[in-house]
Scaffold this active site. Structure first.
Site, PDB file in Angstrom:
ATOM      1  N   ASP A  25       0.837  -1.202   0.000  1.00  0.00           N
ATOM      2  CA  ASP A  25       0.000   0.000   0.000  1.00  0.00           C
ATOM      3  C   ASP A  25       0.873   1.254   0.000  1.00  0.00           C
ATOM      4  OD1 ASP A  25      -2.065  -1.746   0.143  1.00  0.00           O
ATOM      5  OD2 ASP A  25      -2.762  -1.171   2.125  1.00  0.00           O
ATOM      6  N   GLU A 277       0.348  -5.460  -6.005  1.00  0.00           N
ATOM      7  CA  GLU A 277      -0.136  -4.493  -6.998  1.00  0.00           C
ATOM      8  C   GLU A 277       0.979  -3.666  -7.623  1.00  0.00           C
ATOM      9  OE1 GLU A 277      -2.985  -0.506  -6.998  1.00  0.00           O
ATOM     10  OE2 GLU A 277      -3.607  -2.251  -5.837  1.00  0.00           O
TER      11      GLU A 277
END
Length: 374
Positions: A25, A277
């Site tokens: 994140d 990600e």
């Protein structure tokens, strides 16, 4: 390559991030902060654990100020500074929920554009939900509106993070010089194929190591720090293999790499194992064949997410099979990661890179989106 770096006025951004477990994140948020700053914006990053920035972004970034996650007392102290103002845009990354004290400040005076930056997915709900309003029904910001912003792989989504200077940096990259400067246990030989490994704990990892050790082609496995290193240590011990590899496989431990050098690693290798990600997006921009270790979820929702990704990018059937076994969706032997297979997948990787580069990048889109909502 579509990008919008100067057409929108400079804005002030407050970006909030909570580190869950793997710093992914924070990696995404830092790239967004740096990208916005490169375009002339001013950014405050509020994060509950900034420790990984020491290796992820050791030089920092002009235009980005890092602040500890604020409690009410900290915000009260900040507001005593006459120069402190809430930004033009407030982003809560990945549903982290803005502190109530900050929401209370937002509700005073001119409210910022409030954006919920969601996780990346290729599933169909992304295009349907991108840009939708979410009225705030309770709390100190009651009556305000937050907006959903979904990254994605198609033009009807928020796109992917791609800084304006990335193509120029990639074109100027000196592969051999960069590899030679790495602090490895032994120099890389000219005939070694290079594979980077950044993963969680895939069940197929021992099979991959065995396969590479017995292959016709000598392979250098460049191993990332953290969970990948621990997973390989456990696998080599279970296989009674030397920690540095055996046969045709040599394993070299990498130091913690900055985001810039992680890009360099992906550009330098013949095949990249990535996870989460941020590293997935960077693997796409590298234009090299890769395997994605998707974050495993207890309810197996990651299975649908992986299938949607493979479909959206028209992934070749044999590479899909490799992904299925690598991610534990299927049992059975791991398809051979041979030089021939890697060569066959290279054309798809280049084609996918070019297709995605033709779409407007995420920072350009989120700047335009925020300007429209002000």
């Amino acid at each position: 390559m579509k990008s919008d770096t100067h057409s929108s006025p400079s804005l002030r951004w407050d970006i909030f991030c909570r580190v869950i477990d793997n710093h992914g994140d924070l990696g995404v948020c830092w790239r967004l902060c740096a990208d916005l700053a490169q375009r002339g914006h001013t950014v405050r990053l509020w994060v509950d654990d900034a420790s990984a920035l020491a290796w992820m972004a050791p030089q920092g970034c002009t235009g980005v100020a890092v602040h500890a996650w604020p409690d009410a007392a900290a915000l009260q102290a900040l507001t005593q500074d006459a120069t402190f103002q809430i930004g033009d845009v407030a982003i809560e990354a990945f549903g982290c929920e803005l502190p109530e004290a900050f929401q209370a400040l937002m509700a005073q005076g001119t409210s910022p554009v409030w954006i919920n930056l969601e996780y990346l997915s290729a599933e169909s709900y992304v295009a349907r939900s991108h840009g939708l309003a979410s009225p705030v029904m309770s709390g100190p910001a009651r009556g305000m509106t937050k907006w959903f912003f979904f990254p994605g792989f198609t033009p009807d989504t928020g796109g992917l993070l791609r800084e304006p200077d990335l193509p120029a940096r990639q074109a100027a990259f000196q592969r051999q010089a960069w590899l030679s400067a790495l602090p490895l246990d032994k120099p890389i030989a000219a005939n070694e194929q290079l594979i980077s490994l950044f993963c969680y704990e895939p069940a197929a990892l021992p099979e991959l190591l065995t396969q590479l050790s017995q292959a016709d082609t000598p392979t250098r496995l460049l191993l990332a720090q953290g969970r990948p290193s621990a997973a390989v240590a456990a696998a080599t011990q279970a296989l009674n293999m030397r920690s540095s590899g055996t046969g045709q496989l040599h394993i070299s431990q990498l130091p913690y790499l900055s985001q810039t050098d992680f890009d360099h690693l992906l550009w330098a290798c013949d095949f990249n194992f990535v996870r989460g990600e941020d590293s997935l997006v960077r693997a796409l921009w590298a234009g090299k064949p890769f395997a994605w270790h998707i974050y495993p979820q207890d309810d197996l929702a990651h299975h649908d997410k992986l299938h949607a990704f493979e479909t959206a990018l028209d992934m070749p059937a044999d590479l899909r099979k490799f992904h299925a076994v690598w991610n534990g969706l299927e049992t059975g032997p791991l398809p051979a990661l041979s030089r021939t297979a890697i060569d066959d997948w290279r054309g798809w990787s280049h084609q996918t890179q070019r297709r995605l580069q033709a779409q407007t990048d995420l920072a350009s889109q989120i700047v335009s989106f925020a300007a429209q909502k002000r």
